[in-house]
Design a protein around this motif. Structure first.
Motif, PDB file in Angstrom:
ATOM      1  N   SER A 137     -13.569  15.205 -13.984  1.00 27.71           N
ATOM      2  CA  SER A 137     -14.586  14.815 -14.960  1.00 27.71           C
ATOM      3  C   SER A 137     -14.766  13.304 -14.858  1.00 27.71           C
ATOM      4  N   ASN A 138     -15.743  12.800 -15.609  1.00 33.95           N
ATOM      5  CA  ASN A 138     -15.937  11.342 -15.581  1.00 33.95           C
ATOM      6  C   ASN A 138     -14.676  10.607 -16.060  1.00 33.95           C
ATOM      7  N   VAL A 139     -14.063  11.095 -17.115  1.00 35.57           N
ATOM      8  CA  VAL A 139     -12.892  10.380 -17.642  1.00 35.57           C
ATOM      9  C   VAL A 139     -11.666  10.543 -16.732  1.00 35.57           C
ATOM     10  N   GLY A 140     -11.558  11.703 -16.095  1.00 35.14           N
ATOM     11  CA  GLY A 140     -10.473  11.892 -15.129  1.00 35.14           C
ATOM     12  C   GLY A 140     -10.628  10.940 -13.955  1.00 35.14           C
ATOM     13  N   GLN A 141     -11.869  10.798 -13.494  1.00 32.62           N
ATOM     14  CA  GLN A 141     -12.115   9.892 -12.364  1.00 32.62           C
ATOM     15  C   GLN A 141     -12.052   8.428 -12.781  1.00 32.62           C
ATOM     16  N   LEU A 142     -12.343   8.147 -14.045  1.00 36.28           N
ATOM     17  CA  LEU A 142     -12.122   6.781 -14.537  1.00 36.28           C
ATOM     18  C   LEU A 142     -10.633   6.444 -14.495  1.00 36.28           C
ATOM     19  N   SER A 143      -9.803   7.400 -14.873  1.00 32.42           N
ATOM     20  CA  SER A 143      -8.347   7.169 -14.809  1.00 32.42           C
ATOM     21  C   SER A 143      -7.933   6.893 -13.374  1.00 32.42           C
ATOM     22  N   ASN A 144      -8.500   7.659 -12.453  1.00 30.22           N
ATOM     23  CA  ASN A 144      -8.161   7.502 -11.040  1.00 30.22           C
ATOM     24  C   ASN A 144      -8.618   6.148 -10.495  1.00 30.22           C
ATOM     25  N   GLN A 145      -9.877   5.805 -10.772  1.00 32.94           N
ATOM     26  CA  GLN A 145     -10.420   4.569 -10.204  1.00 32.94           C
ATOM     27  C   GLN A 145      -9.744   3.340 -10.805  1.00 32.94           C
ATOM     28  N   ALA A 146      -9.424   3.420 -12.089  1.00 40.46           N
ATOM     29  CA  ALA A 146      -8.693   2.312 -12.713  1.00 40.46           C
ATOM     30  C   ALA A 146      -7.327   2.146 -12.043  1.00 40.46           C
ATOM     31  N   ALA A 147      -6.665   3.267 -11.762  1.00 39.49           N
ATOM     32  CA  ALA A 147      -5.351   3.213 -11.102  1.00 39.49           C
ATOM     33  C   ALA A 147      -5.467   2.625  -9.699  1.00 39.49           C
ATOM     34  N   VAL A 148      -6.517   3.027  -8.984  1.00 40.90           N
ATOM     35  CA  VAL A 148      -6.737   2.509  -7.630  1.00 40.90           C
ATOM     36  C   VAL A 148      -6.945   0.999  -7.672  1.00 40.90           C
ATOM     37  N   GLU A 149      -7.817   0.564  -8.574  1.00 41.31           N
ATOM     38  CA  GLU A 149      -8.152  -0.871  -8.605  1.00 41.31           C
ATOM     39  C   GLU A 149      -6.983  -1.711  -9.115  1.00 41.31           C
ATOM     40  N   LEU A 150      -6.261  -1.207 -10.086  1.00 38.82           N
ATOM     41  CA  LEU A 150      -5.081  -1.943 -10.569  1.00 38.82           C
ATOM     42  C   LEU A 150      -4.045  -2.090  -9.453  1.00 38.82           C
ATOM     43  N   THR A 151      -3.960  -1.068  -8.611  1.00 33.75           N
ATOM     44  CA  THR A 151      -3.052  -1.143  -7.461  1.00 33.75           C
ATOM     45  C   THR A 151      -3.534  -2.207  -6.472  1.00 33.75           C
ATOM     46  N   LYS A 152      -4.825  -2.192  -6.179  1.00 34.16           N
ATOM     47  CA  LYS A 152      -5.384  -3.180  -5.246  1.00 34.16           C
ATOM     48  C   LYS A 152      -5.227  -4.599  -5.777  1.00 34.16           C
TER      49      LYS A 152
END
Lengths: 142, 78
Positions: free
Chosen positions: A22-37
């Protein structure tokens, strides 16, 4: 091999995202990706924990800091940790930030930033501190 | 025979964990073999986030820590 040639002298913050459909599930994912980067922490494989693979489970138990991001109140990431007996720390639900769950996948960078800001606010500016006993980074749970 | 594996690319803490594990195994009086896994690709297959790590009979028991021999003894006796 000498210590300094091997180890990154930092502790790690594990970031676990539900990464749901969902949008919120993918927001969790993208936030995790960017915080890692951005070097804030290291996204790790929630599926590996769910599959009870010992390396993933033990890493989650032994890591210095952890943040868990669920998209919605169903709480799948939280449930995975509970199921595997791993203590949860620093828990965020994306819908608690005012987002409405929908079957949409086009993410607004401003929305991603809002989730990232919430994570940073929860953990403080720099969860990665000098290490005293941890050593080399073996894997980031890809 | 217990299979004990130390995951780490060879830093001082990895070496210390290996030494502590060897000491613990001898003290426990168990039949064991110890292997140092230093290849990063092999280490990654275990899914650990940090090293050093201790694996007992294929199961990861400790990640990113150098435990003292007494604590390792409890882990390898299980």
């Amino acid at each position: 091999m000498a210590d300094e040639t091997c180890c990154t002298p930092t502790r790690k913050c594990m970031i676990l995202a539900c990464s749901g459909g969902s949008n919120v599930g993918q927001l969790s994912n993208q936030a995790a990706v960017e915080l890692t980067k951005e070097g804030f922490g290291s996204m790790y494989c929630l599926a590996g924990i769910g599959a009870a693979i010992s390396g993933f489970m033990q890493s989650a138990k032994d890591v210095d800091e952890m943040v868990v991001i669920d998209g919605c109140p169903i709480g799948c990431a939280r449930g995975v940790l509970k199921e595997q007996g791993i203590p949860e720390r620093n828990y965020l639900v994306v819908t608690d930030l005012g987002f409405e769950k929908a079957k949409k996948f086009d993410l607004d960078p401003l929305d991603i930033q809002k989730v990232k800001d919430a994570v940073r606010k929860m953990l403080g500016p720099d969860p990665v501190r000098p290490a005293d006993d941890a050593c080399c980074s073996g894997s980031d749970g890809e | 025979m217990k299979k004990l594996q130390i995951l780490g690319t060879g830093c001082a803490k990895c070496i210390k964990l290996a030494a502590n594990t060897e000491e613990a195994a001898k003290k426990a009086g168990i039949d064991y073999e110890i292997e140092k896994v230093t290849d990063i690709n092999q280490i990654m297959k275990f899914g650990v986030m940090m090293t050093p790590a201790l694996v007992v009979d294929g199961k990861v028991k400790v990640v990113g820590k150098v435990l003292p021999p007494a604590e390792i003894e409890n882990l390898i006796k299980d």
